[in-house]
Design a protein around this motif. Structure first.
Motif, PDB file in Angstrom:
ATOM      1  N   GLY A  96       0.808  -1.213   0.000  1.00 22.38           N
ATOM      2  CA  GLY A  96       0.000   0.000   0.000  1.00 22.38           C
ATOM      3  C   GLY A  96       0.838   1.258   0.000  1.00 22.38           C
ATOM      4  O   GLY A  96       0.558   2.208  -0.750  1.00 22.38           O
ATOM      5  N   MET A  97       1.879   1.302   0.833  1.00 21.99           N
ATOM      6  CA  MET A  97       2.734   2.494   0.870  1.00 21.99           C
ATOM      7  C   MET A  97       3.521   2.645  -0.424  1.00 21.99           C
ATOM      8  O   MET A  97       3.680   3.761  -0.942  1.00 21.99           O
ATOM      9  CB  MET A  97       3.662   2.435   2.082  1.00 21.99           C
ATOM     10  CG  MET A  97       2.946   2.774   3.373  1.00 21.99           C
ATOM     11  SD  MET A  97       4.043   2.894   4.812  1.00 21.99           S
ATOM     12  CE  MET A  97       4.044   1.173   5.327  1.00 21.99           C
ATOM     13  N   ALA A  98       4.020   1.534  -0.976  1.00 21.26           N
ATOM     14  CA  ALA A  98       4.734   1.602  -2.250  1.00 21.26           C
ATOM     15  C   ALA A  98       3.815   2.120  -3.357  1.00 21.26           C
ATOM     16  O   ALA A  98       4.216   2.947  -4.188  1.00 21.26           O
ATOM     17  CB  ALA A  98       5.290   0.228  -2.616  1.00 21.26           C
ATOM     18  N   ALA A 141      11.232  15.070  -3.240  1.00 21.01           N
ATOM     19  CA  ALA A 141      10.000  14.769  -2.509  1.00 21.01           C
ATOM     20  C   ALA A 141       9.739  13.268  -2.481  1.00 21.01           C
ATOM     21  O   ALA A 141       9.304  12.722  -1.456  1.00 21.01           O
ATOM     22  CB  ALA A 141       8.826  15.506  -3.151  1.00 21.01           C
ATOM     23  N   MET A 142      10.002  12.588  -3.600  1.00 24.96           N
ATOM     24  CA  MET A 142       9.826  11.144  -3.631  1.00 24.96           C
ATOM     25  C   MET A 142      10.775  10.464  -2.653  1.00 24.96           C
ATOM     26  O   MET A 142      10.403   9.491  -1.973  1.00 24.96           O
ATOM     27  CB  MET A 142      10.067  10.620  -5.048  1.00 24.96           C
ATOM     28  CG  MET A 142       8.995  11.014  -6.052  1.00 24.96           C
ATOM     29  SD  MET A 142       7.423  10.138  -5.804  1.00 24.96           S
ATOM     30  CE  MET A 142       7.884   8.484  -6.328  1.00 24.96           C
ATOM     31  N   ALA A 143      11.996  10.968  -2.562  1.00 26.90           N
ATOM     32  CA  ALA A 143      12.970  10.386  -1.641  1.00 26.90           C
ATOM     33  C   ALA A 143      12.521  10.544  -0.190  1.00 26.90           C
ATOM     34  O   ALA A 143      12.716   9.639   0.645  1.00 26.90           O
ATOM     35  CB  ALA A 143      14.339  11.023  -1.840  1.00 26.90           C
ATOM     36  N   ALA A 178      11.763   7.553   2.469  1.00 29.38           N
ATOM     37  CA  ALA A 178      12.408   7.437   3.773  1.00 29.38           C
ATOM     38  C   ALA A 178      11.385   7.235   4.888  1.00 29.38           C
ATOM     39  O   ALA A 178      11.566   6.385   5.774  1.00 29.38           O
ATOM     40  CB  ALA A 178      13.259   8.676   4.044  1.00 29.38           C
ATOM     41  N   TYR A 179      10.309   8.014   4.855  1.00 31.91           N
ATOM     42  CA  TYR A 179       9.290   7.871   5.891  1.00 31.91           C
ATOM     43  C   TYR A 179       8.612   6.503   5.814  1.00 31.91           C
ATOM     44  O   TYR A 179       8.397   5.843   6.836  1.00 31.91           O
ATOM     45  CB  TYR A 179       8.244   8.982   5.752  1.00 31.91           C
ATOM     46  CG  TYR A 179       8.709  10.324   6.239  1.00 31.91           C
ATOM     47  CD1 TYR A 179       9.111  10.519   7.566  1.00 31.91           C
ATOM     48  CD2 TYR A 179       8.752  11.417   5.382  1.00 31.91           C
ATOM     49  CE1 TYR A 179       9.530  11.759   8.014  1.00 31.91           C
ATOM     50  CE2 TYR A 179       9.185  12.666   5.822  1.00 31.91           C
ATOM     51  CZ  TYR A 179       9.567  12.825   7.136  1.00 31.91           C
ATOM     52  OH  TYR A 179       9.993  14.052   7.582  1.00 31.91           O
ATOM     53  N   CYS A 198       7.874   0.676   7.653  1.00 29.08           N
ATOM     54  CA  CYS A 198       7.920  -0.751   7.332  1.00 29.08           C
ATOM     55  C   CYS A 198       8.950  -1.486   8.181  1.00 29.08           C
ATOM     56  O   CYS A 198       8.720  -2.642   8.577  1.00 29.08           O
ATOM     57  CB  CYS A 198       8.253  -0.933   5.849  1.00 29.08           C
ATOM     58  SG  CYS A 198       6.920  -0.491   4.715  1.00 29.08           S
ATOM     59  N   ARG A 199      10.081  -0.826   8.477  1.00 28.68           N
ATOM     60  CA  ARG A 199      11.140  -1.488   9.248  1.00 28.68           C
ATOM     61  C   ARG A 199      10.678  -1.871  10.653  1.00 28.68           C
ATOM     62  O   ARG A 199      11.215  -2.805  11.252  1.00 28.68           O
ATOM     63  CB  ARG A 199      12.371  -0.577   9.352  1.00 28.68           C
ATOM     64  CG  ARG A 199      13.227  -0.523   8.107  1.00 28.68           C
ATOM     65  CD  ARG A 199      13.939  -1.839   7.850  1.00 28.68           C
ATOM     66  NE  ARG A 199      14.831  -2.222   8.929  1.00 28.68           N
ATOM     67  CZ  ARG A 199      16.096  -1.864   9.031  1.00 28.68           C
ATOM     68  NH1 ARG A 199      16.633  -1.082   8.100  1.00 28.68           N
ATOM     69  NH2 ARG A 199      16.830  -2.284  10.050  1.00 28.68           N
TER      70      ARG A 199
END
Length: 265
Positions: free
Chosen positions: A210-212, A226-228, A232-233, A238-239
């Motif tokens: 979903g986040m991807a 902005a994509m980076a 990162a967030y 996910c980690r």
């Protein structure tokens, strides 16, 4: 009592939304629109659903807007604008649903029906499926998000050709253009293929997918920085997820991972 214009089922983590006006080739009328909005919200909010299939009843996906309702001249001008704007209260929820969405297309996906198919992450089609940005045949422009989605899939020049000519695209050409993910023989094979594809996401992390998906859906709107930041967030979230921690444990213990696409192929 007449049948519901949109049917929903949930089984084994797979939610299915079926457009159910087969007598009108599942054309979108005023009754179907709020029912479809409710079905999309149901699938979005059901934590047990990991994948959604969008399809149509009676050998058709969706023939577009109900032209019969366009004969009402009282809907001209501002009232018509408000009707179009109301579509965009729920359509982004389908495009951006944080779960894999599979469109299973048999027969026509014309006009708004083509837009609905384009909203999916994967489009499966029978050999008799047809796609058409038909709006130009009646002097209209594409709606329901098609002018944003189509160029991103097929490129700007090809999108203009499909819109300006309003020509019909057969399933195999649609596959070559990148609209269709896979072509199957018939309706029975379509149902089997959609369910098989949906099941393969059953052991994946719905949150990570979903986040991807949410981030990739912004790839044409945001710059690299902005994509980076979004990356990162999302990766930080996910980690710390139970799914990731379990996967790392399995790797350390030399156990099979829950989700391995290649192993299930």
């Amino acid at each position: 009592m007449s049948a519901s214009p949109v049917l929903t089922t949930v089984k084994d983590g797979i939610g299915t939304i079926t457009l159910n006006r087969p007598e009108a080739r599942n054309a979108l009328n005023q009754a179907m629109r709020p029912a479809l909005a409710a079905a999309i919200a149901q699938m979005r909010d059901d934590a047990q659903v990991h994948t959604v299939i969008l399809t149509g009843a009676g050998g058709a996906f969706c023939s577009g807007g109900d032209i019969g309702q366009m004969l009402d001249t009282r809907q001209a001008g501002l009232p018509w604008r408000e009707r179009i704007r109301s579509l965009h209260q729920w359509f982004p929820e389908l495009v951006n649903m944080e779960k894999p969405v599979i469109a299973a297309v048999d027969g026509p996906a014309f006009g708004a029906g083509m837009s609905l198919a384009l909203a999916a992450d994967f489009v499966l089609a029978t050999r008799r499926a047809q796609f058409c940005a038909v709006f130009g045949r009646i002097g209209l422009i594409p709606d329901l998000g098609a002018m944003q989605l189509l160029p991103r899939i097929v490129g700007q020049q090809k999108a203009k050709e499909l819109v300006f000519t309003a020509r019909t695209v057969a399933a195999e050409e649609a596959r070559q253009l990148g609209i269709v993910y896979e072509v199957v023989e018939d309706g029975a094979a379509l149902q089997d293929a959609a369910l098989a594809l949906a099941r393969r996401f059953g052991e994946a992390s719905t949150a990570a997918i979903g986040m991807a998906k949410t981030i990739m859906n912004q790839a044409f709107e945001l710059d690299a920085r902005a994509m980076a930041e979004l990356e990162a967030y999302a990766q930080t979230m996910c980690r710390s997820s139970d799914y990731h921690l379990d996967a790392v444990r399995r790797f350390g213990d030399k156990q099979p991972l829950r989700f391995d696409w290649d192993r299930k192929a």
